[in-house]
Every structure is written in structure tokens, then in C-alpha cells.
Design a protein around this motif. Structure first.
Motif, mmCIF file in Angstrom:
data_model
loop_
_atom_site.group_PDB
_atom_site.id
_atom_site.type_symbol
_atom_site.label_atom_id
_atom_site.label_comp_id
_atom_site.label_asym_id
_atom_site.label_seq_id
_atom_site.Cartn_x
_atom_site.Cartn_y
_atom_site.Cartn_z
ATOM 1 N N ASN A 11 -17.429 -13.357 44.546
ATOM 2 C CA ASN A 11 -18.570 -14.272 44.561
ATOM 3 C C ASN A 11 -19.373 -14.127 45.851
ATOM 4 O OD1 ASN A 11 -18.072 -15.345 42.051
ATOM 5 N ND2 ASN A 11 -16.867 -17.059 42.813
ATOM 6 N N GLU A 213 -19.930 -20.575 24.606
ATOM 7 C CA GLU A 213 -20.565 -19.648 25.540
ATOM 8 C C GLU A 213 -22.084 -19.635 25.358
ATOM 9 O OE1 GLU A 213 -19.135 -18.355 28.059
ATOM 10 O OE2 GLU A 213 -17.157 -19.046 27.480
ATOM 11 N N GLN A 216 -23.259 -22.364 27.371
ATOM 12 C CA GLN A 216 -23.248 -21.966 28.769
ATOM 13 C C GLN A 216 -24.497 -21.142 29.110
ATOM 14 O OE1 GLN A 216 -20.109 -22.223 31.224
ATOM 15 N NE2 GLN A 216 -20.549 -24.018 29.997
ATOM 16 N N ASN A 220 -27.010 -22.662 31.792
ATOM 17 C CA ASN A 220 -27.008 -21.942 33.061
ATOM 18 C C ASN A 220 -28.258 -21.124 33.322
ATOM 19 O OD1 ASN A 220 -24.578 -21.897 34.972
ATOM 20 N ND2 ASN A 220 -23.595 -21.948 32.973
ATOM 21 N N TYR A 250 -20.912 -23.757 40.986
ATOM 22 C CA TYR A 250 -20.499 -23.323 39.654
ATOM 23 C C TYR A 250 -19.598 -22.093 39.746
ATOM 24 C CZ TYR A 250 -20.574 -21.549 34.918
ATOM 25 O OH TYR A 250 -20.191 -21.078 33.685
ATOM 26 N N PHE A 251 -19.948 -21.147 40.601
ATOM 27 C CA PHE A 251 -19.154 -19.926 40.717
ATOM 28 C C PHE A 251 -17.816 -20.195 41.390
ATOM 29 C CE2 PHE A 251 -23.530 -18.214 40.455
ATOM 30 C CZ PHE A 251 -23.371 -17.508 39.274
ATOM 31 N N TRP A 254 -15.680 -21.672 38.687
ATOM 32 C CA TRP A 254 -15.297 -20.683 37.688
ATOM 33 C C TRP A 254 -13.932 -20.072 37.972
ATOM 34 C CZ3 TRP A 254 -14.613 -15.339 38.318
ATOM 35 C CH2 TRP A 254 -14.501 -14.607 37.137
ATOM 36 N N MET A 258 -10.760 -20.029 35.321
ATOM 37 C CA MET A 258 -10.127 -18.797 34.867
ATOM 38 C C MET A 258 -8.611 -18.882 34.939
ATOM 39 S SD MET A 258 -12.310 -16.479 33.826
ATOM 40 C CE MET A 258 -11.630 -14.868 34.120
ATOM 41 N N ALA A 330 -20.554 -28.267 36.582
ATOM 42 C CA ALA A 330 -19.293 -27.587 36.876
ATOM 43 C C ALA A 330 -18.100 -28.480 36.563
ATOM 44 C CB ALA A 330 -19.264 -27.154 38.345
ATOM 45 N N ASN A 333 -17.580 -28.631 32.910
ATOM 46 C CA ASN A 333 -16.968 -27.399 32.427
ATOM 47 C C ASN A 333 -15.452 -27.426 32.501
ATOM 48 O OD1 ASN A 333 -18.733 -25.640 31.307
ATOM 49 N ND2 ASN A 333 -19.159 -24.498 33.167
ATOM 50 N N TYR A 337 -13.170 -26.526 29.209
ATOM 51 C CA TYR A 337 -12.194 -25.433 29.154
ATOM 52 C C TYR A 337 -10.777 -25.975 28.970
ATOM 53 C CZ TYR A 337 -15.237 -21.481 30.104
ATOM 54 O OH TYR A 337 -16.173 -20.498 29.990
#
Length: 399
Positions: A11, A213, A216, A220, A250-251, A254, A258, A330, A333, A337
Motif C-alpha cells: 500500500n 464486488e 464495491q 469506491n 480503506y486500503f 483491506w 483479507m 471501511a 466493509n 465481509y
């Protein structure tokens, strides 16, 4: 921990890539590069459907069924990705007119990388599902480093069309990201039959994940593309820099997501409680998001100057608002998930509805960049409230 450290490096490298592009190109040319970067993010979300599906199911199969499953996924990935690539190439001229870019050639080059990204994502899904985070990290590192080095080298070497150079850098990076490669003796023509009950379960997950997705993609990326359409290139470039800074949360989130998905699947398989690990990752994201929003609220001009330079400083007053909208998304999210790994799909539907609401709202309310940002703040806050309400309804627990 190794994977999280690797993702932070990736990132950071991707951020450096964007920041250097913004400084080297200036707001107007950067707005073209931002379209390509946004297209890459859209592509990543599309391909993430395959990555998440492979990660979700791969650990449940014996070796023979595993290979059939991987080959079936690759077959579908090739068919869909080639179709997407052909559509991009056919409508390259229209895309240039829609987003006011300097050349349609960048879309032709980008189209070549679409099938690569889909196959790359299946490869990553295999490593993610088996928790082989070292090889998973290598694929992300290779892609990031190649894109950064190749793009900057070409920009310094040539003084031509920057959008074409950026698209070439993206294409080469996807080739490098394919390694290390999981070989499953893939054949496009050979049919891969799986047991009916497994096939039905996988198909359901694919459709639900694909829908999510898509939400998303909408949430996004629609704002950057709509701003590129409705505003002049200079303002679109300023907004692209705003989005890049504001999306750091957000990153960061992520990388936790994951790890969250396979962890929850494993805990469910073992019959253990999953809420503790959910709250752990949610709290990580909440603390990081709060810190980023606070920093953007107290020192917005300093942050913009350090990252992009004096040419972008006019966008500074909107920075904390955009960071807040992204932070709320975020957090939402993490809920989605979590429930996706629990085979609960209503939060996915909610995200889809609010994603479409965001697009519609920006299409109506775009008198200024401030209005575009504030619309997103309202919609993302409403989405998070509904996700929280569903969580407590589902778990019937109290804090």
C-alpha cells in the motif's frame, strides 16, 4: 503478521506511485492517470470475486476435487475476462469522450491486461485459502514494485503521452504479478465436473460475491469517474488527489479484511465463536480510521502540500470530510465481509442499494466538489448504521 506487514509495504508503494504521478504530471494530466488507476481498481474488484471464491472453498476440498475446482474457476475467469477486454477495446473511443481523456490508446493497452488480472486473482485466492501468506505477499510485492519502477522509468525516459506510459506500466506489472504461479494443468476446453452439491454452493457464493464486488466498484470508484465527467480536468485532478489521500483508511482496512475472511471460515469449521475475532479486527480499523480523520482535520494543508505539492492545496478543506466518508465505508466493509464468510447475504444487498443511491445522488448533486463529498458522507453513514443494526439483530447480543 508477515502478510499484514507486506500489505503495508504494498500500500505504501502504491501510494508512492500515485503521489509521484500527481507531482510529475500536474492536476490535468493526473486526471487522465487517475482514470486508468480507477479502471485498475474496478478490475481488481471484479477479479476479487474469483479470489474470494477460491479462498473460501479451496481448503475444504481433497486434492483431486481441488484441481477440478481451480480449473473450473480458471475457465470461467478466461471467458468473462476476455469478454470484458473486448468490450473495453470496442468502446475505447466512447470511453475517451465520456471521461475527456487525451487518447483512446490507453484503453486498448489496458484491455490486454484484463485476462491476466483474473487469472492472477485465482492464483492469489489459492494462496489466501491455504494461508500461504508468503507467496501471496510475493505476488502483491512483484506487481507493486514493477508498476512503480517501470512507470517512473518510462516517464523520465520519454516525454510522450503520459496516459499510454501509465497503461504500459500497469500491463507489465500484471505479468510480473502472476508469479509465483500455482500450476493445475489447466485446459480451457476440458470440462471440469464437480459434485452437484459443491457446484451449487460455489455458484451461489460467486453470484453473491460478484454482486457485492459490484457494489464495491460503485461506491469506491463512481465518484472519481463522475467527477471526471462533470468537472473540468483541473478540478477532476484535484478531486483525484483528494480521493487518494482520503482512501488510505480503506486500503489499511483491506489488509485486515483479507485475513478476517479465511480466519472466520476456519473458526466456523471448528465450531468456535467468531464474534471475538470480528470485534478485534473491527477495533483495529476503527482506531486507524479515527487517527487518519483526526490528522486530516487538524493539518489538511500540510498533508496536501507534503503529498502532492502546492498545486493541489485548494482541495485541503475537503480532506477530513472525504476521509470520514471513506472511514465509515471501511467500517461497513468489515461487517459485510464478516457476514459474507458466515453465508449471510443481506448486508451485501444493503451495500448494493446504497452504492446505487450514491451514484444517483452525485448525478443530481454536483454543483461543487464539496457537495459531492458531503453526499457521500451522508449515504455511507446511513449504510453503516444499518449494518450495525443487522449485526445486533443477527447476534442478539449487547455491548
Amino acid at each position: 503478521q508477515f502478510f499484514m506487514l507486506s500489505v503495508m509495504v504494498v500500500n505504501g508503494g502504491n501510494y508512492l506511485y500515485n503521489l509521484l504521478l500527481g507531482r510529475i504530471l500536474g492536476p490535468e494530466q493526473f486526471s487522465d492517470a487517475a482514470v486508468l488507476i480507477t479502471f485498475l481498481l474496478v478490475l481488481s474488484f471484479m477479479a476479487m470475486t474469483f479470489q474470494l471464491t477460491v479462498a473460501r472453498f479451496i481448503s475444504e476440498f481433497a486434492e483431486r476435487t481441488e484441481n477440478r475446482f481451480l480449473n473450473a474457476m480458471k475457465r470461467w475467469a478466461v471467458v468473462i475476462s476476455v469478454g470484458v477486454a473486448v468490450l473495453i477495446a470496442i468502446f475505447a473511443g466512447q470511453l475517451q469522450a465520456l471521461f475527456h481523456t487525451s487518447s483512446p490508446a490507453m484503453f486498448y493497452i489496458f484491455a490486454l491486461g484484463v485476462p491476466l488480472y483474473f487469472l492472477l486473482s485465482i492464483n492469489r485466492g489459492y494462496f489466501q485459502g491455504h494461508k500461504n501468506f508468503v507467496k501471496l505477499s510475493v505476488t502483491y510485492q512483484g506487481e507493486m514494485l514493477t508498476r512503480l519502477v517501470i512507470t517512473l522509468f518510462l516517464l523520465l525516459l520519454f516525454q510522450g503521452n503520459s496516459s499510454i506510459i501509465v497503461s504500459v506500466g500497469i500491463l507489465v506489472s500484471l505479468l510480473v504479478g502472476m508469479f509465483p504461479l500455482k500450476n493445475s494443468n489447466f485446459s480451457l476446453l476440458a470440462k471440469q465436473n464437480m459434485p452437484r452439491d459443491i457446484s451449487k454452493k460455489v455458484s451461489r457464493f460467486i453470484w453473491i460475491t460478484a454482486f457485492y464486488e459490484c457494489t464495491q466498484i460503485i461506491i469506491n470508484n463512481s465518484d472519481i469517474l463522475l467527477v471526471k465527467h462533470y468537472f473540468v480536468p483541473h478540478e477532476a485532478g484535484l478531486y483525484a488527489s483528494l480521493a487518494l489521500i482520503g482512501r488510505v483508511v480503506y486500503f489499511v482496512a483491506w489488509m485486515f479484511v483479507m485475513v478476517l475472511l479465511p480466519t472466520v471460515v476456519q473458526l466456523r469449521k471448528e465450531g468456535q465463536n467468531t464474534t471475538r475475532v470480528f470485534f478485534k479486527y473491527l477495533s483495529y480499523v476503527a482506531v486507524l480510521a479515527s487517527a487518519i480523520v483526526a490528522a486530516t482535520a487538524f493539518q489538511p494543508e500540510l498533508i496536501v502540500r507534503l503529498m502532492f505539492g502546492e498545486a493541489y492545496v485548494h482541495i485541503a478543506p475537503l480532506l477530513w470530510k472525504y476521509a470520514l466518508a471513506t472511514s465509515v465505508f471501511a467500517l461497513s466493509n468489515v461487517f459485510v465481509y464478516y457476514f459474507l464468510s458466515m453465508d449471510k447475504y443481506l448486508p451485501v444487498v444493503l451495500s448494493g442499494v446504497f452504492g446505487l443511491a450514491q451514484v444517483a445522488s452525485i448525478m443530481v448533486f454536483h454543483a461543487s466538489l464539496q457537495q459531492v463529498v458531503e453526499v457521500q458522507m451522508v449515504i455511507m453513514s446511513a449504510l453503516l448504521l444499518l449494518q450495525v443494526a443487522f449485526f445486533f439483530y443477527h447476534t442478539k447480543s449487547r455491548v
